[in-house]
Design an enzyme around this catalytic site. Structure first.
Site, PDB file in Angstrom:
ATOM      1  N   GLY A 190      69.726  20.094  82.395  1.00  0.00           N
ATOM      2  CA  GLY A 190      71.158  20.265  82.686  1.00  0.00           C
ATOM      3  C   GLY A 190      71.820  18.981  83.143  1.00  0.00           C
ATOM      4  O   GLY A 190      72.484  18.953  84.179  1.00  0.00           O
ATOM      5  N   ALA A 191      71.663  17.910  82.335  1.00  0.00           N
ATOM      6  CA  ALA A 191      72.082  16.587  82.827  1.00  0.00           C
ATOM      7  C   ALA A 191      73.259  15.973  82.071  1.00  0.00           C
ATOM      8  O   ALA A 191      73.461  14.777  82.149  1.00  0.00           O
ATOM      9  CB  ALA A 191      70.897  15.633  82.815  1.00  0.00           C
ATOM     10  N   SER A 196      69.108  24.578  97.395  1.00  0.00           N
ATOM     11  CA  SER A 196      70.435  24.517  98.024  1.00  0.00           C
ATOM     12  C   SER A 196      70.293  24.915  99.489  1.00  0.00           C
ATOM     13  O   SER A 196      69.372  25.663  99.846  1.00  0.00           O
ATOM     14  CB  SER A 196      71.372  25.511  97.330  1.00  0.00           C
ATOM     15  OG  SER A 196      72.528  25.720  98.109  1.00  0.00           O
ATOM     16  N   TYR A 223      72.551  33.826  93.908  1.00  0.00           N
ATOM     17  CA  TYR A 223      72.344  32.368  93.942  1.00  0.00           C
ATOM     18  C   TYR A 223      71.391  31.987  95.086  1.00  0.00           C
ATOM     19  O   TYR A 223      70.440  31.220  94.886  1.00  0.00           O
ATOM     20  CB  TYR A 223      73.703  31.690  94.102  1.00  0.00           C
ATOM     21  CG  TYR A 223      73.668  30.186  94.073  1.00  0.00           C
ATOM     22  CD1 TYR A 223      73.557  29.493  92.867  1.00  0.00           C
ATOM     23  CD2 TYR A 223      73.772  29.444  95.251  1.00  0.00           C
ATOM     24  CE1 TYR A 223      73.548  28.093  92.844  1.00  0.00           C
ATOM     25  CE2 TYR A 223      73.769  28.055  95.231  1.00  0.00           C
ATOM     26  CZ  TYR A 223      73.655  27.384  94.021  1.00  0.00           C
ATOM     27  OH  TYR A 223      73.641  26.012  94.004  1.00  0.00           O
TER      28      TYR A 223
END
Ligand code: NAP
Length: 248
Positions: free
Chosen positions: A13-14, A143, A156
């Site tokens: 995902g870059a 996160s 999430y």
């Protein structure tokens, strides 16, 4: 500087956001970069050219990180093309925020599959090469909400907490073969993901952060560079928080 010279990294995902900042920083440090994104679009091509301009080998691959077979295919292609994998950055992630009473099964499944299953998919596919090399560094994007929880983000936060358990287990399983595994837990970082948050909520977040601002993707990329490099050769199984002292 060339902290990562001679290394090859895969970053998921870059094409934008934190993943792109990590890819750019790695290329600046002399690392060859294979990166993935859902689609081969203008973003991917532009990122590829930006990385190549630093004098490294770089290539973007279209792949869905949440799909097990697709991941196996793309990692095989990357190994064929680049020859080795020294660093794996599991960065791809999405949000589908809503209160639990409104959360659908699809919203739950999508977030768990893209954020958590993708980490299993890529680590499983890359470990073969790392074990053969008897070295490797895995960097997983968790996160702060994976540690603290957050109202409206049960899916999430669960995916990010799962990443922490996975990271620590892999550190214990693969440590004897020279493979390290760590997680980064960013706080409030200014990207398109946090751009979805309404202005007043964003201001409230920023006011609650001791450093009084959101972080930048480049500030997360600095920590991801440390974890990929030999500077962190005795660091494994850890969660490094990058949050301006928000979670202390
Ligand atoms: P972002 O700007 O939304 O970028 C996410 C990237 O992941 C995009 O390139 C996206 O591709 C890609 N992606 C999404 N689904 C994918 C899939 N199924 N397969 C492959 N790639 C996929 O997000 P970000 O803010 O940079 O976040 C990066 C990571 O850091 C995420 O794991 C996020 O949860 C974590 N994080 C972010 C923050 C923050 O404040 N921003 C805080 C804590 C943790 P497309 O361009 O094709 O959509």
């Amino acid at each position: 500087m060339s902290l990562l010279k001679g290394k090859t990294a895969i970053i998921t995902g870059a094409s934008r956001g934190i993943g792109k900042a990590i890819a750019v920083k790695y290329a600046q440090e002399g690392c060859d970069v294979a990166f993935t994104d859902l689609f081969e679009d203008d973003n991917m091509k532009a990122t590829e050219q930006e990385l190549i301009a630093y004098g490294v080998k770089a290539k973007g691959y279209a792949s869905d990180a949440s799909n097990f077979e697709d991941t196996d295919r793309v990692v095989s292609e990357i190994v064929k093309e680049f020859g080795r994998i020294d660093v794996l950055v599991n960065n791809a992630g999405i949000t589908k925020d809503t209160l639990l009473m409104r959360m659908t099964e699809d919203q739950w499944d999508a977030v768990i599959n893209v954020n958590l299953k993708s980490v299993f998919n890529f680590t499983k596919a890359a470990q073969r090469t790392m074990l053969k090399q008897r070295s490797g560094s895995i960097v997983n994007l968790s996160s702060v909400v994976g540690v603290s929880g957050n109202a409206g983000q049960a899916n999430y936060a669960a995916s990010k907490a799962g990443i922490i358990g996975f990271t620590k287990s892999v550190a214990r399983e693969l440590g004897s073969r020279g493979v390290r595994s760590n997680a980064i837990a960013p706080g409030f970082i200014i990207t398109e993901m946090t751009g979805k948050i309404p202005e007043d909520a964003r201001k409230a977040w920023e006011a609650s952060i001791p450093l009084k601002r959101g972080g930048t993707p480049e500030e997360v990329a600095g920590v991801a560079t440390f974890l990929a490099s030999d500077l962190s050769s005795y660091v494994s199984g850890q969660v490094i928080t990058v949050c301006g002292a928000m979670n202390t």
